[in-house]
Design an enzyme around this catalytic site. Structure first.
Site, short mmCIF file in Angstrom:
data_model
loop_
_atom_site.label_atom_id
_atom_site.label_comp_id
_atom_site.label_asym_id
_atom_site.label_seq_id
_atom_site.Cartn_x
_atom_site.Cartn_y
_atom_site.Cartn_z
N ASP A 361 0.88 -1.17 0.00
CA ASP A 361 0.00 0.00 0.00
C ASP A 361 0.93 1.22 0.00
OD1 ASP A 361 -2.28 1.70 0.52
OD2 ASP A 361 -1.59 1.79 2.60
N THR A 513 -2.49 1.73 -4.61
CA THR A 513 -2.92 2.86 -3.79
C THR A 513 -4.24 3.43 -4.30
OG1 THR A 513 -2.32 5.10 -3.06
CG2 THR A 513 -1.51 4.42 -5.21
N ASP A 564 -6.87 -1.90 4.50
CA ASP A 564 -6.22 -2.92 3.67
C ASP A 564 -6.56 -4.34 4.12
OD1 ASP A 564 -4.83 -1.10 1.99
OD2 ASP A 564 -3.39 -0.74 3.60
#
Length: 683
Positions: A361, A513, A564
């Site tokens: 990420d 992202t 996430d």
């Protein structure tokens, strides 16, 4: 879905039914070893082989012939019964193992020796029995010391929290037990003291040493609004802290629990080792019985035949095999915990050696999640002066970009003049007076809408900032633009090094992202990441991971553990970074307390090193038994190579100690020394 199978994180595990040391302590084995050894000395003095070797005869004292049987009985009952009880428990659970073999060997030797004392023809095993029990007790004592030594990091963590706290109540300071603190309470932490509970600084500024938690020796600056954790040591300034978590909810308690669970959990690798150990028990019992029957049939005599059978049982004790995996695991998890890496899922940790794709990420993982000033373009004014003026009007704003500008000015030592009449325009920017002139700082669209003119050079700087994915802030004096400040999320220290090391090891690095294309491209280029995905939703990250796995890749996903979570669950190895004090991240296999991307390299390297140690230990343990059991059974008899039960016990204990020392070698190196390119055993 199939990829969820390795992410069940149950509560604290129960003691495993095959834990042969349940209820035992190192002190218990030490005391039994010392007493049994002292009782063994007279037995050795009276033993015929020792008398012949050293050429002496004991004085003719009446009843002396009964001293050895009595002392041997004492050694068996005090030192040996722990193995007999353990063997009976194993048999009751239908899982015969190490204790079964030792209990069987010592009981057979003791029963035969007693029978000889009461008239059965043959040579008793008093000195062999006593020395066998002594060596076994020593081996178990050393084993437990090794296991407890590896787990001592947990006790050190648990003892890190102070017992008392300075509670601030109604303007007065009262000392109370730290255990009585409740969320919302405000405590005073003086310089040099330990912080008694997790909380947020509400007054004061200082630097705090969090090395016990993160492994990072450099003190971390703390000011109002920053989080602090229980057990960390306050530096030079007094702090007032509002308590947010106490007792079992603190980061420290959670980490202790997670590490203990990881050490107690079992894995496929350990289960395989246990299965081999169980089979070895049957092989040893069968071989011992066969050796006894064969030598008896060959006319070697009952004493010699029984000695062969007992020696096989002793030498085949699969201690080394049983310790091969657990000792590596407790050392690996303790080493990781000392470096701020919490292993939650042992199976996933063992699989980490196979990872060939690491997906990161961006925000809060590769970047810090807070802005910094990347560029200042000025027209008709010195860029340093422009930064100072922008900081002057932004000082009273709580916006992230405003705070980043003020922080940059302070960091560079730029003079910030006082501003008056400051007014915030929500969602647009701020304006205020400096030296009688009106200055504005904010979004380009806001200032252009007010009729502010942008010179050609600043137009170009604005276009460049947007193309690079920077967030632009324009500074204007009345109707004239003075500067364009380009701000961006700061890249974490260590991120470039982490990406470089992973790529050097042949591991593909990708970035996913939710940020805009330009911002994603800027970070990817800065870090040398060739493949990235922008404007990705949390569910899309999981799909990216699944598609990589469907293509035969072993994928680690590194994220902040909150948005996430789907990707962390979908990956072969879910790594939560940026966790700070919030370590209870249920979706992650590994939690990185330090927020350092280099810890990803560390955990992959440690996984490979731990796997190599496991393989080395298993190869040694199995190979040792393959060579030792035939010798114990008497195949070396034609060349006069015959092992006594005591010699077998020494060899067996030596094998165990070698495995323990090999596992402990893991802890002698810095985690980054575990190079990802090191060849594994068998490669």
């Amino acid at each position: 879905m199939a990829y969820h199978h390795h992410h069940g994180h149950p509560g604290p595990p129960a003691a495993h039914p095959r834990d042969r040391h349940a209820g035992h302590t190192p002190a218990m084995f030490r005391n039994r070893f010392i007493v049994s050894t002292l009782l063994t000395l007279p037995i050795l003095y009276l033993a015929e082989p020792v008398q012949q070797l050293l050429g002496y005869r004991p004085p003719p004292i009446p009843g002396l012939e009964w001293l050895s049987p009595l002392l041997a009985a004492a050694v068996y009952l005090y030192g040996g019964l722990v193995f007999v009880r353990g063997g009976l428990e194993e048999l009751a659970a239908r899982r015969p193992g190490m204790m079964t073999l030792v209990g069987l060997a010592t009981s057979a030797a003791f029963a035969y020796s007693l029978a000889v004392a009461f008239g059965l023809p043959g040579m008793p095993f008093y000195w062999e029995l006593a020395t066998l029990i002594d060596v076994m007790l020593l081996g178990h004592w050393l084993e437990m010391v090794a296991v407890q030594g590896a787990s001592r990091a947990l006790e050190e963590l648990a003892s890190a929290v102070p017992q008392t706290a300075h509670l601030v109540a109604d303007g007065e300071i009262v000392d109370v037990p730290a255990a009585d603190l409740r969320p919302g309470a405000v405590v005073l932490v003086r310089p040099g003291e330990q912080i008694p509970a997790d909380g947020v600084v509400v007054e004061g500024a200082s630097s705090v040493n969090e090395a016990f938690l993160t492994g990072e020796s450099r003190p971390v600056p703390k000011q109002v609004g920053d989080e602090v954790v229980a057990g960390s040591i306050n530096g030079e300034g007094a702090l007032k802290v509002r308590v947010t978590r106490t007792g079992e909810d603190t980061a420290l308690s959670q980490i202790t629990r997670l590490v203990r669970e990881a050490q107690a959990a079992r894995s496929r690798f350990q289960t395989a080792a246990d299965r081999v150990a169980a089979w070895l028990t049957f092989v040893a019992a069968g071989t011992g019985a066969a050796a006894f029957g064969l030598w008896l049939g060959l006319g070697a005599g009952l004493a010699f035949a029984l000695e062969r059978g007992v020696t096989v049982l002793v030498i085949a004790c699969p201690h080394a095999l049983g310790l091969a995996v657990p000792l590596v695991v407790v050392n690996a998890t303790a080493l990781a915990a000392r470096n701020g890496i919490i292993i939650r899922n042992r199976e996933a940790f063992e699989r980490a050696r196979e990872i060939n794709v690491v997906a990161f990420d961006k925000t809060g993982t590769l970047t810090e999640g807070r802005f910094g000033v990347e560029a200042v373009a000025a027209e008709g004014i010195d860029p340093v002066r422009a930064l100072g003026l922008a900081a002057a009007v932004e000082t009273f704003s709580e916006h992230a970009l405003a705070q980043a500008i003020v922080a940059e000015a302070r960091a560079r030592g730029v003079p910030v003049p006082p501003a008056g009449g400051v007014r915030a325009v929500p969602g647009q920017g701020v304006e205020g007076e400096v030296d009688g002139r009106l200055y504005r700082a904010g979004r380009p669209e806001w200032l252009l809408g007010l009729g502010v003119e942008l010179p050609e050079r600043l137009k170009q700087a604005l276009a460049e900032a947007e193309a690079r994915g920077l967030s632009p802030v324009v500074l204007a004096e009345d109707r004239r633009a003075l500067a364009v400040l380009g701000l961006a999320d700061r890249i974490r220290p260590g991120a470039r090094e982490a990406v470089r090391r992973l790529k050097e090891a042949g591991i593909e690095v990708i970035m996913a992202t939710g940020d805009a294309e330009a911002a994603a491209k800027r970070v990817a280029e800065a870090l040398g990441i060739d493949r990235y995905y922008a404007r990705v939703l949390p569910a899309d990250k999981a799909r990216i991971v699944e598609s990589l796995r469907a293509g035969g890749k072993r994928v680690a996903f590194v994220g902040d553990g909150i948005n996430d979570a789907p990707a962390l669950l979908a990956a072969d190895l879910g790594v939560a970074i940026g966790a700070g004090t919030n370590v209870a991240i249920e979706s992650a296999d590994v939690v990185l307390v330090k927020n350092d991307p280099l810890d990803v390299v560390r955990i992959l390297g440690l996984s490979r090193a731990a796997y190599a140690k496991m393989v080395q230990n298993l190869v040694w343990a199995v190979g040792y038994n393959a060579a030792a059991i035939p010798l114990a059974a008497g195949v070396g008899y034609p060349v006069r190579l015959v092992l006594s039960p005591a010699a077998g016990a020494v060899l067996m204990s030596l094998s165990t100690i070698i495995v323990a020392l090999n596992a402990m070698l893991l802890r002698r190196r810095h985690l980054l020394a575990y190079n990802l390119l090191e060849h594994l055993v068998g490669d």
